[in-house]
Design a protein around this motif. Structure first.
Motif, PDB file in Angstrom:
ATOM      1  N   LEU A 128       4.585   3.660   6.454  1.00  0.00           N
ATOM      2  CA  LEU A 128       3.752   4.859   5.871  1.00  0.00           C
ATOM      3  C   LEU A 128       4.392   5.097   4.165  1.00  0.00           C
ATOM      4  CD1 LEU A 128       3.757   7.441   8.732  1.00  0.00           C
ATOM      5  CD2 LEU A 128       1.942   5.528   8.134  1.00  0.00           C
ATOM      6  N   ALA A 129       3.544   5.535   3.576  1.00  0.00           N
ATOM      7  CA  ALA A 129       3.920   5.900   1.950  1.00  0.00           C
ATOM      8  C   ALA A 129       3.552   7.384   1.912  1.00  0.00           C
ATOM      9  CB  ALA A 129       3.260   5.140   1.084  1.00  0.00           C
ATOM     10  N   GLU A 130       4.497   8.307   1.315  1.00  0.00           N
ATOM     11  CA  GLU A 130       4.466   9.605   1.219  1.00  0.00           C
ATOM     12  C   GLU A 130       4.650   9.924  -0.325  1.00  0.00           C
ATOM     13  OE1 GLU A 130       5.459  11.448   5.727  1.00  0.00           O
ATOM     14  OE2 GLU A 130       7.038  10.860   4.437  1.00  0.00           O
ATOM     15  N   SER A 131       3.937  11.007  -0.689  1.00  0.00           N
ATOM     16  CA  SER A 131       4.149  11.556  -1.782  1.00  0.00           C
ATOM     17  C   SER A 131       4.237  13.002  -1.890  1.00  0.00           C
ATOM     18  CB  SER A 131       3.038  10.921  -2.816  1.00  0.00           C
ATOM     19  OG  SER A 131       3.208  11.589  -4.191  1.00  0.00           O
ATOM     20  N   ASP A 132       5.388  13.758  -2.181  1.00  0.00           N
ATOM     21  CA  ASP A 132       5.299  15.082  -2.057  1.00  0.00           C
ATOM     22  C   ASP A 132       5.022  15.456  -0.666  1.00  0.00           C
ATOM     23  OD1 ASP A 132       6.290  15.770  -4.726  1.00  0.00           O
ATOM     24  OD2 ASP A 132       4.493  15.810  -5.347  1.00  0.00           O
ATOM     25  N   GLY A 133       5.213  14.790   0.382  1.00  0.00           N
ATOM     26  CA  GLY A 133       5.126  15.009   1.826  1.00  0.00           C
ATOM     27  C   GLY A 133       3.808  14.838   2.368  1.00  0.00           C
ATOM     28  N   LEU A 134       2.816  14.200   1.430  1.00  0.00           N
ATOM     29  CA  LEU A 134       1.604  14.106   1.695  1.00  0.00           C
ATOM     30  C   LEU A 134       1.492  12.440   1.913  1.00  0.00           C
ATOM     31  CD1 LEU A 134      -1.567  14.579   1.817  1.00  0.00           C
ATOM     32  CD2 LEU A 134      -1.804  13.941  -0.798  1.00  0.00           C
ATOM     33  N   LEU A 135       0.712  12.080   3.192  1.00  0.00           N
ATOM     34  CA  LEU A 135       0.895  10.761   3.717  1.00  0.00           C
ATOM     35  C   LEU A 135      -0.300  10.029   2.695  1.00  0.00           C
ATOM     36  CD1 LEU A 135       0.831   8.297   5.345  1.00  0.00           C
ATOM     37  CD2 LEU A 135      -0.610   9.164   7.051  1.00  0.00           C
ATOM     38  N   VAL A 136       0.188   9.237   1.618  1.00  0.00           N
ATOM     39  CA  VAL A 136      -0.959   8.594   0.996  1.00  0.00           C
ATOM     40  C   VAL A 136      -1.184   6.991   0.868  1.00  0.00           C
ATOM     41  CG1 VAL A 136      -0.387  10.235  -0.838  1.00  0.00           C
ATOM     42  CG2 VAL A 136       1.106   8.097  -0.695  1.00  0.00           C
ATOM     43  N   GLY A 137      -0.367   6.286   1.934  1.00  0.00           N
ATOM     44  CA  GLY A 137      -0.729   5.143   2.295  1.00  0.00           C
ATOM     45  C   GLY A 137       0.047   4.634   3.516  1.00  0.00           C
ATOM     46  N   SER A 138      -0.718   3.319   4.048  1.00  0.00           N
ATOM     47  CA  SER A 138      -0.325   2.837   5.269  1.00  0.00           C
ATOM     48  C   SER A 138      -0.417   1.373   5.071  1.00  0.00           C
ATOM     49  CB  SER A 138      -0.898   3.398   6.559  1.00  0.00           C
ATOM     50  OG  SER A 138      -2.238   2.987   6.654  1.00  0.00           O
ATOM     51  N   VAL A 139       0.316   0.692   5.976  1.00  0.00           N
ATOM     52  CA  VAL A 139       0.153  -0.655   6.446  1.00  0.00           C
ATOM     53  C   VAL A 139       0.678  -0.914   7.713  1.00  0.00           C
ATOM     54  CG1 VAL A 139       2.217  -1.823   5.285  1.00  0.00           C
ATOM     55  CG2 VAL A 139       0.119  -2.954   5.908  1.00  0.00           C
ATOM     56  N   ILE A 140       0.073  -1.912   8.502  1.00  0.00           N
ATOM     57  CA  ILE A 140       0.745  -2.236   9.864  1.00  0.00           C
ATOM     58  C   ILE A 140       1.222  -3.643   9.731  1.00  0.00           C
ATOM     59  CG2 ILE A 140       0.574  -2.825  12.308  1.00  0.00           C
ATOM     60  CD1 ILE A 140      -1.930  -0.864  12.281  1.00  0.00           C
ATOM     61  N   ALA A 141       2.501  -3.616   9.790  1.00  0.00           N
ATOM     62  CA  ALA A 141       3.289  -5.053   9.758  1.00  0.00           C
ATOM     63  C   ALA A 141       3.737  -5.393  11.085  1.00  0.00           C
ATOM     64  CB  ALA A 141       4.515  -4.766   8.651  1.00  0.00           C
ATOM     65  N   GLY A 142       2.737  -6.104  11.790  1.00  0.00           N
ATOM     66  CA  GLY A 142       3.163  -6.549  13.214  1.00  0.00           C
ATOM     67  C   GLY A 142       3.606  -7.803  13.078  1.00  0.00           C
ATOM     68  N   TRP A 143       4.773  -8.033  13.860  1.00  0.00           N
ATOM     69  CA  TRP A 143       5.431  -9.215  14.281  1.00  0.00           C
ATOM     70  C   TRP A 143       5.801  -9.381  15.641  1.00  0.00           C
ATOM     71  CZ3 TRP A 143       7.004 -13.399  12.318  1.00  0.00           C
ATOM     72  CH2 TRP A 143       8.201 -14.090  12.909  1.00  0.00           C
ATOM     73  N   GLY A 158       7.189 -12.353  16.773  1.00  0.00           N
ATOM     74  CA  GLY A 158       7.952 -13.463  16.971  1.00  0.00           C
ATOM     75  C   GLY A 158       7.549 -14.606  16.777  1.00  0.00           C
ATOM     76  N   TRP A 159       6.268 -14.608  16.332  1.00  0.00           N
ATOM     77  CA  TRP A 159       5.632 -16.147  15.853  1.00  0.00           C
ATOM     78  C   TRP A 159       4.840 -15.635  14.606  1.00  0.00           C
ATOM     79  CZ3 TRP A 159       5.802 -20.885  17.465  1.00  0.00           C
ATOM     80  CH2 TRP A 159       4.681 -21.692  16.904  1.00  0.00           C
ATOM     81  N   ARG A 160       3.965 -14.453  14.565  1.00  0.00           N
ATOM     82  CA  ARG A 160       3.211 -14.496  13.422  1.00  0.00           C
ATOM     83  C   ARG A 160       3.550 -13.049  12.602  1.00  0.00           C
ATOM     84  NH1 ARG A 160      -0.297 -18.202  13.018  1.00  0.00           N
ATOM     85  NH2 ARG A 160      -1.508 -18.891  14.814  1.00  0.00           N
ATOM     86  N   ALA A 161       3.432 -12.984  11.462  1.00  0.00           N
ATOM     87  CA  ALA A 161       3.653 -11.670  10.693  1.00  0.00           C
ATOM     88  C   ALA A 161       2.178 -11.302  10.384  1.00  0.00           C
ATOM     89  CB  ALA A 161       4.213 -12.289   9.337  1.00  0.00           C
ATOM     90  N   SER A 162       1.753 -10.338  10.976  1.00  0.00           N
ATOM     91  CA  SER A 162       0.338  -9.776  10.658  1.00  0.00           C
ATOM     92  C   SER A 162       0.342  -8.751   9.938  1.00  0.00           C
ATOM     93  CB  SER A 162      -0.489  -9.808  12.034  1.00  0.00           C
ATOM     94  OG  SER A 162      -0.328 -11.071  12.880  1.00  0.00           O
ATOM     95  N   LEU A 163      -0.751  -8.498   9.034  1.00  0.00           N
ATOM     96  CA  LEU A 163      -0.815  -7.185   8.141  1.00  0.00           C
ATOM     97  C   LEU A 163      -2.257  -6.711   8.641  1.00  0.00           C
ATOM     98  CD1 LEU A 163       0.606  -9.053   5.332  1.00  0.00           C
ATOM     99  CD2 LEU A 163       1.594  -6.780   6.196  1.00  0.00           C
ATOM    100  N   TYR A 164      -2.255  -5.246   8.771  1.00  0.00           N
ATOM    101  CA  TYR A 164      -3.525  -4.674   9.187  1.00  0.00           C
ATOM    102  C   TYR A 164      -3.506  -3.354   8.322  1.00  0.00           C
ATOM    103  CZ  TYR A 164      -2.869  -7.779  13.243  1.00  0.00           C
ATOM    104  OH  TYR A 164      -2.864  -8.642  14.094  1.00  0.00           O
ATOM    105  N   ARG A 165      -4.524  -2.497   8.309  1.00  0.00           N
ATOM    106  CA  ARG A 165      -4.552  -1.264   7.806  1.00  0.00           C
ATOM    107  C   ARG A 165      -3.802  -1.007   6.623  1.00  0.00           C
ATOM    108  NH1 ARG A 165      -7.507   2.223  11.162  1.00  0.00           N
ATOM    109  NH2 ARG A 165      -9.216   1.156  12.251  1.00  0.00           N
ATOM    110  N   LEU A 166      -4.156  -1.880   5.640  1.00  0.00           N
ATOM    111  CA  LEU A 166      -3.482  -1.536   4.515  1.00  0.00           C
ATOM    112  C   LEU A 166      -4.543  -0.621   3.741  1.00  0.00           C
ATOM    113  CD1 LEU A 166      -1.729  -1.692   2.044  1.00  0.00           C
ATOM    114  CD2 LEU A 166      -2.986  -3.452   1.182  1.00  0.00           C
ATOM    115  N   ALA A 167      -4.050   0.645   3.436  1.00  0.00           N
ATOM    116  CA  ALA A 167      -5.117   1.762   3.116  1.00  0.00           C
ATOM    117  C   ALA A 167      -4.242   2.840   2.073  1.00  0.00           C
ATOM    118  CB  ALA A 167      -5.526   2.370   4.294  1.00  0.00           C
ATOM    119  N   VAL A 168      -4.888   3.242   1.144  1.00  0.00           N
ATOM    120  CA  VAL A 168      -4.131   4.184   0.072  1.00  0.00           C
ATOM    121  C   VAL A 168      -5.259   5.260  -0.072  1.00  0.00           C
ATOM    122  CG1 VAL A 168      -3.426   4.615  -2.220  1.00  0.00           C
ATOM    123  CG2 VAL A 168      -2.980   2.472  -0.931  1.00  0.00           C
TER     124      VAL A 168
END
Length: 140
Positions: free
Chosen positions: A50-65, A67-77
Protein backbone atom coordinates in the motif's frame (compact mmCIF):
# COMPACT_ATOMS: atom_id res chain seq x y z
CA UNK A 1 2.42 15.76 -2.52
CA UNK A 2 3.60 15.03 1.00
CA UNK A 3 5.86 12.14 1.85
CA UNK A 4 4.68 8.81 0.53
CA UNK A 5 4.60 5.88 2.94
CA UNK A 6 4.93 2.47 1.27
CA UNK A 7 4.06 -0.48 3.52
CA UNK A 8 2.70 -4.00 3.55
CA UNK A 9 -1.00 -4.31 4.33
CA UNK A 10 -2.26 -5.97 7.49
CA UNK A 11 -5.60 -7.76 7.97
CA UNK A 12 -7.12 -4.65 9.58
CA UNK A 13 -6.65 -2.82 6.23
CA UNK A 14 -9.06 -5.10 4.34
CA UNK A 15 -12.19 -2.94 4.46
CA UNK A 16 -10.29 0.25 3.61
CA UNK A 17 -8.57 -1.50 0.68
CA UNK A 18 -11.93 -2.65 -0.71
CA UNK A 19 -13.34 0.89 -0.53
CA UNK A 20 -10.16 2.19 -2.20
CA UNK A 21 -10.37 -0.37 -5.02
CA UNK A 22 -13.96 0.66 -5.79
CA UNK A 23 -12.73 4.17 -6.48
CA UNK A 24 -9.27 3.59 -7.89
CA UNK A 25 -9.11 0.16 -9.55
CA UNK A 26 -10.53 -0.99 -12.87
CA UNK A 27 -12.62 -4.14 -12.84
CA UNK A 28 -13.48 -6.48 -10.01
CA UNK A 29 -12.38 -9.86 -8.77
CA UNK A 30 -14.23 -12.77 -7.21
CA UNK A 31 -12.01 -12.25 -4.15
CA UNK A 32 -13.07 -8.62 -3.61
CA UNK A 33 -14.35 -9.12 -0.10
CA UNK A 34 -12.93 -8.78 3.40
CA UNK A 35 -12.30 -12.52 3.61
CA UNK A 36 -10.36 -12.54 0.33
CA UNK A 37 -8.12 -9.61 1.26
CA UNK A 38 -7.58 -10.92 4.79
CA UNK A 39 -6.70 -14.39 3.46
CA UNK A 40 -4.14 -12.83 1.10
CA UNK A 41 -2.31 -10.83 3.75
CA UNK A 42 -2.48 -13.64 6.28
CA UNK A 43 -1.02 -16.19 3.84
CA UNK A 44 1.59 -13.82 2.39
CA UNK A 45 2.10 -10.77 4.62
CA UNK A 46 4.29 -8.94 2.08
CA UNK A 47 2.02 -9.44 -0.94
CA UNK A 48 -0.36 -6.48 -0.69
CA UNK A 49 1.69 -3.29 -0.84
CA UNK A 50 0.00 0.00 0.00
CA UNK A 51 0.95 3.63 -0.56
CA UNK A 52 -0.30 6.25 1.87
CA UNK A 53 -0.07 10.03 1.84
CA UNK A 54 -1.01 11.90 5.03
CA UNK A 55 -2.68 8.72 6.29
CA UNK A 56 -4.85 8.41 3.14
CA UNK A 57 -4.63 5.21 1.09
CA UNK A 58 -3.60 6.44 -2.37
CA UNK A 59 -2.19 3.34 -4.07
CA UNK A 60 -1.92 -0.44 -4.04
CA UNK A 61 -0.34 -3.34 -5.83
CA UNK A 62 -0.48 -7.05 -5.14
CA UNK A 63 2.98 -8.56 -5.53
CA UNK A 64 2.25 -12.27 -5.29
CA UNK A 65 5.12 -14.73 -5.06
CA UNK A 66 4.41 -18.44 -5.10
CA UNK A 67 8.03 -19.59 -5.21
CA UNK A 68 7.90 -19.85 -9.00
CA UNK A 69 6.23 -16.75 -10.43
CA UNK A 70 6.30 -13.10 -9.48
CA UNK A 71 2.76 -11.96 -10.27
CA UNK A 72 1.48 -8.39 -10.16
CA UNK A 73 -2.18 -7.49 -9.75
CA UNK A 74 -4.30 -4.56 -8.69
CA UNK A 75 -1.90 -1.73 -9.41
CA UNK A 76 -4.18 1.20 -8.63
CA UNK A 77 -3.77 4.84 -7.69
CA UNK A 78 -6.46 7.15 -6.37
CA UNK A 79 -7.60 9.32 -9.32
CA UNK A 80 -6.80 12.54 -7.44
CA UNK A 81 -3.22 11.37 -6.87
CA UNK A 82 -2.29 10.02 -10.30
CA UNK A 83 0.75 11.21 -12.25
CA UNK A 84 2.75 11.80 -9.07
CA UNK A 85 5.01 8.75 -9.19
CA UNK A 86 2.93 6.58 -6.87
CA UNK A 87 2.52 3.68 -9.31
CA UNK A 88 6.25 3.71 -9.96
CA UNK A 89 7.03 3.68 -6.24
CA UNK A 90 4.68 0.74 -5.72
CA UNK A 91 6.23 -1.19 -8.60
CA UNK A 92 9.73 -0.50 -7.28
CA UNK A 93 8.70 -1.92 -3.90
CA UNK A 94 7.17 -4.98 -5.57
CA UNK A 95 10.23 -5.55 -7.73
CA UNK A 96 12.56 -5.26 -4.72
CA UNK A 97 10.43 -7.88 -2.98
CA UNK A 98 10.63 -10.22 -5.95
CA UNK A 99 14.39 -9.87 -6.37
CA UNK A 100 14.90 -10.53 -2.63
CA UNK A 101 13.04 -13.85 -2.87
CA UNK A 102 14.65 -14.96 -6.14
CA UNK A 103 12.10 -13.77 -8.67
CA UNK A 104 13.42 -13.36 -12.21
CA UNK A 105 10.51 -11.72 -14.03
CA UNK A 106 7.35 -9.92 -13.07
CA UNK A 107 4.11 -10.95 -14.77
CA UNK A 108 1.37 -8.33 -14.64
CA UNK A 109 -2.35 -9.00 -15.00
CA UNK A 110 -3.78 -6.05 -16.94
CA UNK A 111 -7.28 -5.67 -18.33
CA UNK A 112 -7.31 -5.55 -22.14
CA UNK A 113 -9.61 -2.52 -22.24
CA UNK A 114 -7.63 -0.47 -19.72
CA UNK A 115 -5.54 1.65 -22.10
CA UNK A 116 -4.37 3.96 -19.31
CA UNK A 117 -2.91 0.98 -17.48
CA UNK A 118 -1.16 -0.22 -20.63
CA UNK A 119 0.71 3.09 -20.78
CA UNK A 120 1.65 2.90 -17.08
CA UNK A 121 3.01 -0.62 -17.39
CA UNK A 122 4.92 0.22 -20.59
CA UNK A 123 6.46 3.30 -18.93
CA UNK A 124 7.61 1.05 -16.07
CA UNK A 125 9.46 -1.20 -18.55
CA UNK A 126 6.90 -4.00 -18.93
CA UNK A 127 5.83 -5.25 -22.34
CA UNK A 128 2.84 -7.21 -23.52
CA UNK A 129 3.33 -10.79 -24.64
CA UNK A 130 0.95 -11.39 -27.50
CA UNK A 131 1.31 -15.16 -27.51
CA UNK A 132 -0.14 -15.63 -23.99
CA UNK A 133 -3.74 -15.44 -22.88
CA UNK A 134 -5.19 -16.27 -19.51
CA UNK A 135 -7.54 -19.25 -19.12
CA UNK A 136 -9.78 -19.27 -16.08
CA UNK A 137 -12.27 -21.53 -14.36
CA UNK A 138 -14.23 -20.36 -11.29
CA UNK A 139 -14.38 -22.98 -8.55
CA UNK A 140 -17.72 -21.91 -7.15
Amino acid sequence: MTELNIRAAVPADAENVLVFWKEAAEGTSITDDVDGVTRLVTRDPEALILAESDGLLVGSVIAGWDGWRASLYRLAVLPSHRRQGIAGALLEAAERRFVAVGGRRGDAMVLEANERAHRVWAAAGYHRQERWRRWVKPFA
